[in-house]
Motif scaffolding. Structure first.
Motif, PDB file in Angstrom:
ATOM      1  N   ASP A 372       4.137   6.862  -6.605  1.00  0.00           N
ATOM      2  CA  ASP A 372       3.176   7.245  -5.632  1.00  0.00           C
ATOM      3  C   ASP A 372       1.923   6.161  -5.605  1.00  0.00           C
ATOM      4  O   ASP A 372       1.219   6.245  -6.584  1.00  0.00           O
ATOM      5  N   ARG A 374      -0.611   6.015  -3.686  1.00  0.00           N
ATOM      6  CA  ARG A 374      -2.005   6.505  -3.522  1.00  0.00           C
ATOM      7  C   ARG A 374      -2.775   6.466  -4.515  1.00  0.00           C
ATOM      8  O   ARG A 374      -4.038   6.322  -4.404  1.00  0.00           O
ATOM      9  N   LYS A 406      -2.233   1.346   2.711  1.00  0.00           N
ATOM     10  CA  LYS A 406      -2.404   2.111   3.935  1.00  0.00           C
ATOM     11  C   LYS A 406      -1.484   2.223   5.038  1.00  0.00           C
ATOM     12  O   LYS A 406      -1.383   2.916   5.868  1.00  0.00           O
ATOM     13  N   TYR A 408       1.515   1.238   4.748  1.00  0.00           N
ATOM     14  CA  TYR A 408       2.775   1.720   4.227  1.00  0.00           C
ATOM     15  C   TYR A 408       2.849   3.356   4.764  1.00  0.00           C
ATOM     16  O   TYR A 408       3.834   3.620   5.295  1.00  0.00           O
ATOM     17  N   TYR A 409       1.733   3.856   4.221  1.00  0.00           N
ATOM     18  CA  TYR A 409       1.563   5.518   4.356  1.00  0.00           C
ATOM     19  C   TYR A 409       1.547   5.705   5.913  1.00  0.00           C
ATOM     20  O   TYR A 409       1.932   6.768   6.203  1.00  0.00           O
ATOM     21  N   GLN A 412       4.827   5.854   7.301  1.00  0.00           N
ATOM     22  CA  GLN A 412       5.419   7.201   6.802  1.00  0.00           C
ATOM     23  C   GLN A 412       4.827   8.626   7.633  1.00  0.00           C
ATOM     24  O   GLN A 412       5.303   9.602   7.114  1.00  0.00           O
ATOM     25  N   GLU A 414       1.438   9.229   7.317  1.00  0.00           N
ATOM     26  CA  GLU A 414       0.293   9.691   6.645  1.00  0.00           C
ATOM     27  C   GLU A 414      -1.020   8.718   6.742  1.00  0.00           C
ATOM     28  O   GLU A 414      -0.894   7.470   6.476  1.00  0.00           O
TER      29      GLU A 414
END
Length: 417
Positions: A372, A374, A406, A408-409, A412, A414
């Motif tokens: 994770d 994050r 940031k 990467y998500y 995804q 998000e």
């Protein structure tokens, strides 16, 4: 007949005076050869007079029985006002730590004799000693008006200004003392301290070096010299002064630890280790000495020994131990234990929220350890917000990672804040 009676009275008076003179000569002789107890017995047998009580008081003062001395000086003054006995009474009060009583006596003398600088000087010192700096300042300023050539007067004025935190006036007073007497070591020491606090390197060195010429064995000036050399990374010179200091005050904690630190910076680890162990023997609570031992073992790649040293430092220390946790994390990295490495970086930052390196390493290690990202993103962002200007290389990397994580998500689906 009347004339005969007067003559007899006169002769008896002379004989009595002569007898008293003879008695006091005998008493003086007894005191001079140390027979003070016999002298006291003879004095107590005499009529109570100013001379007998003041002599009793003087004998008690000579054997440091100031309680009895002040008692008889008080009795003597009740019989006769006498300047010298007042001075002796004040000194007896001082010896008993009855400082306000001594002040009262000296104030009474100064009121009648404002030009007595000796008494004013004692009074000024007592004002400072009893935390009355304003009165001390007024007293020493008045003394200096009458005699500005005595370095001690300016020095004492500086001490009083220091009590009121009037730094500039304090320094000026010490400079005046030095101007009057370039060998006045107390003023030189205080000037060296003052300029050290002001971070005036040149002035500090002037007075430290001058003081060591005047008093080469002055412990505190030697320490100031050593500290300055250490800050300037002149470790070999620092060792020279430390070895000299060790001969003046053997086995002092400060000396042993500073020798260890100096040798450590010269990468002479075996010598450094010896002195850090000496420092620990002198003061078991010195956790920083254990930290340095850990650093030595780390440099020698003895990681398990380093781990133990850092753990002892953490267990012993009471101040923020962020450095110790940070170094322990580095050990865990070398031992391939990322879980404990993370815990240690986290504890380092918790111990000291200003330790930007610990937060950066926490972010970096989190990114490598956790799937994770994050978690790492949060730490990187926290680092940039708090410490953007601390280290350009770290900040650049942290910003890049914030941007990449940031992105990467986002891909995804998000959005990270």
């Amino acid at each position: 007949m009347r004339n005969k009676i007067l003559l007899i009275v006169f002769v008896l008076g002379i004989l009595k005076v002569e007898a008293q003179v003879s008695t006091f000569k005998t008493i003086d002789s007894l005191v001079n050869i140390g027979r003070y107890q016999t002298a006291l017995t003879k004095l107590h047998a005499l009529d109570t007079t100013f001379q007998s009580t003041s002599t009793i008081a003087a004998i008690y003062a000579s054997i440091d029985n100031y309680k009895q001395a002040s008692k008889y000086y008080e009795q003597a003054l009740a019989l006769q006002d006498d300047y010298s006995v007042k001075v002796r009474l004040a000194k007896a009060y001082q010896q008993q730590k009855k400082l306000q009583k001594a002040i009262d006596v000296y104030e009474g003398i100064v009121t009648k004799d404002a030009e007595n600088l000796l008494i004013q000087y004692q009074l000024g010192k007592l004002y400072a000693q009893t935390k009355q700096p304003a009165k001390a300042i007024d007293t020493f300023k008045n003394i200096i008006k009458q005699d500005s050539t005595n370095a001690n007067y300016h020095y004492r004025l500086g001490i009083a200004y220091g009590m009121l935190k009037k730094r500039n006036l304090q320094i000026n007073s010490f400079l005046e003392a030095y101007k009057n007497d370039s060998t006045h070591i107390k003023s030189i020491h205080h000037l060296a301290l003052a300029y050290t606090i002001l971070r005036d390197k040149d002035s500090t060195n002037i007075f430290v070096n001058r003081g060591l010429v005047v008093a080469p064995n002055h412990i505190n000036l030697n320490k100031l010299k050593i500290n300055n050399l250490y800050r300037e990374e002149k470790f070999t010179e620092a060792i020279h002064f430390l070895q000299r200091l060790d001969t003046l005050e053997p086995n002092e904690h400060y000396t042993q630890k500073m020798l260890g630190r100096s040798y450590f910076n010269l990468k002479k680890y075996d010598e450094a280790k010896k002195y850090f162990n000496n420092a620990i023997r002198i003061d078991r609570s010195d956790f920083k000495a254990y930290t340095y031992l850990g650093d030595i073992n780390f440099e020698k790649k003895k990681f398990y020994k380093a781990q133990l040293d850092y753990m002892v430092a953490i267990f012993t220390g009471k101040e923020p131990r962020d450095v110790e946790y940070y170094q322990l994390a580095r050990v865990y990295e070398e031992l391939g234990n990322p879980k404990e490495e993370l815990k240690s970086y986290k504890r380092a930052f918790e111990e000291n929220r200003k330790n930007y390196k610990a937060l950066y390493q926490l972010a970096k290690t989190s990114e490598a350890y956790y799937k994770d990202k994050r978690i790492a993103y949060k730490h990187y962002k926290d680092y940039v917000n708090r410490f953007e200007r601390k280290d350009s290389v770290m900040t650049k990397h942290a910003k890049e990672r914030v941007k990449e994580i940031k992105k990467y998500y986002f891909l995804q689906g998000e959005i990270l804040q």
